[in-house]
Design a protein around this motif. Structure first.
Motif, PDB file in Angstrom:
ATOM      1  N   VAL A  83       7.007  77.796  13.785  1.00 39.39           N
ATOM      2  CA  VAL A  83       8.175  76.889  13.262  1.00 39.39           C
ATOM      3  C   VAL A  83       8.055  76.485  12.087  1.00 39.39           C
ATOM      4  CG1 VAL A  83       7.304  75.113  15.611  1.00 39.39           C
ATOM      5  CG2 VAL A  83       5.995  75.077  13.729  1.00 39.39           C
ATOM      6  N   GLU A  86      10.217  70.465   8.040  1.00 35.07           N
ATOM      7  CA  GLU A  86      11.617  70.889   7.042  1.00 35.07           C
ATOM      8  C   GLU A  86      11.918  71.332   5.606  1.00 35.07           C
ATOM      9  OE1 GLU A  86       8.935  67.212   7.273  1.00 35.07           O
ATOM     10  OE2 GLU A  86       9.924  68.334   9.525  1.00 35.07           O
ATOM     11  N   ASP A  87      10.350  71.178   4.986  1.00 35.09           N
ATOM     12  CA  ASP A  87      10.373  71.471   4.060  1.00 35.09           C
ATOM     13  C   ASP A  87      10.621  73.176   4.064  1.00 35.09           C
ATOM     14  OD1 ASP A  87       7.892  71.463   4.770  1.00 35.09           O
ATOM     15  OD2 ASP A  87       6.462  71.011   3.060  1.00 35.09           O
ATOM     16  N   ARG A  89       7.772  74.920   5.012  1.00 39.29           N
ATOM     17  CA  ARG A  89       6.813  75.444   5.586  1.00 39.29           C
ATOM     18  C   ARG A  89       6.413  76.145   6.754  1.00 39.29           C
ATOM     19  NH1 ARG A  89       3.129  71.185   2.888  1.00 39.29           N
ATOM     20  NH2 ARG A  89       5.057  69.610   3.513  1.00 39.29           N
ATOM     21  N   GLU A  90       6.088  78.007   6.806  1.00 39.81           N
ATOM     22  CA  GLU A  90       5.928  78.199   8.112  1.00 39.81           C
ATOM     23  C   GLU A  90       4.349  78.048   9.438  1.00 39.81           C
ATOM     24  OE1 GLU A  90       7.464  82.082   8.047  1.00 39.81           O
ATOM     25  OE2 GLU A  90       7.616  82.229   9.824  1.00 39.81           O
ATOM     26  N   GLN A  91       4.956  78.462  10.065  1.00 42.87           N
ATOM     27  CA  GLN A  91       3.744  78.267  10.904  1.00 42.87           C
ATOM     28  C   GLN A  91       3.223  78.643  12.398  1.00 42.87           C
ATOM     29  OE1 GLN A  91       0.541  76.393  10.452  1.00 42.87           O
ATOM     30  NE2 GLN A  91      -0.599  77.021  11.947  1.00 42.87           N
ATOM     31  N   VAL A  92       2.601  79.508  11.808  1.00 39.96           N
ATOM     32  CA  VAL A  92       2.140  80.561  13.376  1.00 39.96           C
ATOM     33  C   VAL A  92       1.818  79.760  14.470  1.00 39.96           C
ATOM     34  CG1 VAL A  92       1.730  82.717  14.176  1.00 39.96           C
ATOM     35  CG2 VAL A  92       2.606  82.485  12.023  1.00 39.96           C
ATOM     36  N   THR A  93       2.459  79.146  15.440  1.00 40.02           N
ATOM     37  CA  THR A  93       1.447  78.466  16.927  1.00 40.02           C
ATOM     38  C   THR A  93       1.044  79.356  17.460  1.00 40.02           C
ATOM     39  OG1 THR A  93       4.305  78.408  17.893  1.00 40.02           O
ATOM     40  CG2 THR A  93       3.340  77.481  16.425  1.00 40.02           C
ATOM     41  N   ASP A 105       8.951  75.534  25.108  1.00 37.45           N
ATOM     42  CA  ASP A 105       8.671  74.241  23.705  1.00 37.45           C
ATOM     43  C   ASP A 105      10.059  74.111  23.718  1.00 37.45           C
ATOM     44  OD1 ASP A 105       9.157  77.544  22.362  1.00 37.45           O
ATOM     45  OD2 ASP A 105      10.697  75.775  21.490  1.00 37.45           O
ATOM     46  N   GLY A 106      11.667  74.458  24.587  1.00 38.72           N
ATOM     47  CA  GLY A 106      12.409  74.515  24.647  1.00 38.72           C
ATOM     48  C   GLY A 106      12.693  73.287  25.667  1.00 38.72           C
ATOM     49  N   GLY A 108      12.079  70.635  26.720  1.00 43.43           N
ATOM     50  CA  GLY A 108      12.404  68.902  26.788  1.00 43.43           C
ATOM     51  C   GLY A 108      13.359  68.715  24.996  1.00 43.43           C
ATOM     52  N   THR A 113      12.726  75.293  19.599  1.00 45.97           N
ATOM     53  CA  THR A 113      12.046  74.512  18.793  1.00 45.97           C
ATOM     54  C   THR A 113      11.421  75.218  18.208  1.00 45.97           C
ATOM     55  OG1 THR A 113       9.879  73.266  20.159  1.00 45.97           O
ATOM     56  CG2 THR A 113      11.831  72.108  20.304  1.00 45.97           C
ATOM     57  N   CYS A 114      10.961  76.459  18.324  1.00 48.33           N
ATOM     58  CA  CYS A 114       9.840  77.716  17.623  1.00 48.33           C
ATOM     59  C   CYS A 114      11.139  78.186  17.215  1.00 48.33           C
ATOM     60  CB  CYS A 114       8.876  78.232  18.388  1.00 48.33           C
ATOM     61  SG  CYS A 114       7.891  77.438  19.459  1.00 48.33           S
ATOM     62  N   TYR A 206      -1.113  81.656  11.139  1.00 57.11           N
ATOM     63  CA  TYR A 206      -1.929  81.107  12.281  1.00 57.11           C
ATOM     64  C   TYR A 206      -2.999  79.990  12.639  1.00 57.11           C
ATOM     65  CZ  TYR A 206      -4.093  81.164  17.501  1.00 57.11           C
ATOM     66  OH  TYR A 206      -4.123  80.907  18.306  1.00 57.11           O
ATOM     67  N   GLY A 208      -4.261  78.934   9.853  1.00 56.67           N
ATOM     68  CA  GLY A 208      -4.301  77.889   8.253  1.00 56.67           C
ATOM     69  C   GLY A 208      -5.292  78.149   6.603  1.00 56.67           C
TER      70      GLY A 208
END
Lengths: 250, 250
Positions: A83, A86-87, A89-93, A105-106, A108, A113-114, A206, A208
DNA sequence: ACCTTCAGTTGACGCATGTCAATCCTCGCC
DNA sequence: GGCGAGGATTGACATGCGTCAACTGAAGGT
């Protein structure tokens, strides 16, 4: 370099030139959505699953904001999902491999969303979601199993939260390697020797951590005789040592 | 101290001495599982939901390893959920409030995988899961909405992963406060003044920080005129300032 | 009203990880 | 087969958060 796949239970050969391959004929069915279905139910599922889609390495299977229409079973290959805040930053989930389901994830919000990106040339079986719901209403086993798949995704993410919230760099990387090892193993690949499909940066995202920390930690593991690493090729020398590392310092 | 609840849309008074209250009469139905059901479907749901269960502050609604039988809709009160890793480390995975659904972690393995503890005297509506699946096969709207609820839980957890993986202490706490604010707001409570039900330690566990860091960060926010904090009572003075804090340093 | 206990605050200090930068290695491409 | 680009490694240094500890404040029971 990479060990070759060993067949799963009841391997079934697949004619190479058919793009559409039925679940009932798929050697991943024990890992994937059809788990627990009987012969007849499995054949119904065959009609549900769309023709396979190839996803070339580096390209997106879907992006955040894409309208949600289907979930995807991975037939072969390797993906990352992530994901972007907004700013920017990317986070591998997560990292996904054959037999795993992506895209839930889609549901809802009716759009994804990813982002899902193939880390090697891959193939997925799209499962149109509206049809899956229809069929779930007919086949209780399918419904229940789909719920289990979603629930397990929630539980998997709890595990990542423990990792990100409580573990130190060494423990994170050890947990990561052991998790990959276990998943390769249950797919019939060698548990202690594999090829990382992702970069140090992606591992770091992933876990952190920064990519330098990932690299340094790999080097330390190597010095300590826990693993042998050469770029993306990893051999776990001392699995017990890695496990022990994770339960220290409590 | 805490602001009193404002009624949601279409408030319906409930006779105080009936323990079992129908979904169709519940003022939380727009936030909860019945969302989107028509009159007739809602009445079917009434039969599904068990009698309400009180959970006293500090006691468990369920524990990890408990057999999984039902999911729970929170009728009133406040909960935390958390997991305990093999080595004893605890990670709070979420805080839940009225209208939210808990317990979906148990579907995949047939037993719960988290602990759920009431942080104030609470009431939950147990929803026997086998019956929910049965009814989902009859009522497509219910089925679809339940899938949405599970999907949103996955997406919520993605948000926590971004927080834990990429944010600094100030950003984490700001995100946490803004999230609570938004959720209180959508339940008809004042968005900018509320009572924290959890300790600094529990906040810290959720945010991947030590309790001292949480406390210091609260103090810094107060010095900077962003919030006013006295123990568990929080007033958000400058919501825009908190939001800005989250998008800096990208 | 007092005491006890637990939660919260604050300070001093250390360490793990981040940051910045240089260099090396690999793989794919011409 | 050589070259270029991106990935990986390593070092030196900075810093944000954790750790340890002392103190303060609030809540609950007798």
């Amino acid at each position: 370099m990479t060990s070759s796949p060993k067949p799963l239970a009841q391997p079934i050969s697949i004619t190479a030139n058919t793009l559409k391959v039925a679940c009932s004929q798929c050697n991943l069915r024990e890992l994937c959505l059809p788990l627990g279905l009987n012969e007849q139910e499995m054949h119904k599922l065959d009609d549900l699953v769309g023709t396979r889609r190839r996803v070339k390495r580096g390209t997106h299977l879907y992006r955040a904001t894409d309208p949600f229409e289907a979930i995807y079973a991975i037939r072969s290959g390797f993906f990352k999902t992530g994901v972007i805040a907004e700013d920017g930053r990317e986070q591998v989930t997560g990292f996904q491999m054959a037999g795993e389901i992506m895209g839930m994830d889609g549901i809802g919000t009716e759009h994804h969303t990813c982002n899902a990106v193939a880390l090697e040339d891959s193939e997925v079986c799209p499962i149109p979601f509206a049809k899956l719901e229809d069929m779930s209403r007919e086949i209780g086993t399918l419904q229940h199993h789909f719920h289990k798949v979603m629930s397990r995704e929630i539980v998997r993410e709890h595990g990542v939260m423990v990792l990100l919230g409580t573990m130190r760099a060494e423990e994170r990387l050890a947990a990561f390697l052991l998790n990959l090892s276990q998943r390769f193993s249950s797919r019939g690949y060698a548990p202690n020797e594999f090829h990382l499909r992702m970069t140090r940066d992606e591992i770091g995202s992933y876990l952190g951590l920064k990519l330098e920390t990932v690299s340094r930690t790999f080097s330390r593991f190597q010095e300590d005789g826990l693993v042998s690493v050469q770029q993306k090729h990893v051999r776990i020398v001392d699995p017990a040592g890695l496990k022990k590392l994770m339960s220290r310092n409590c």
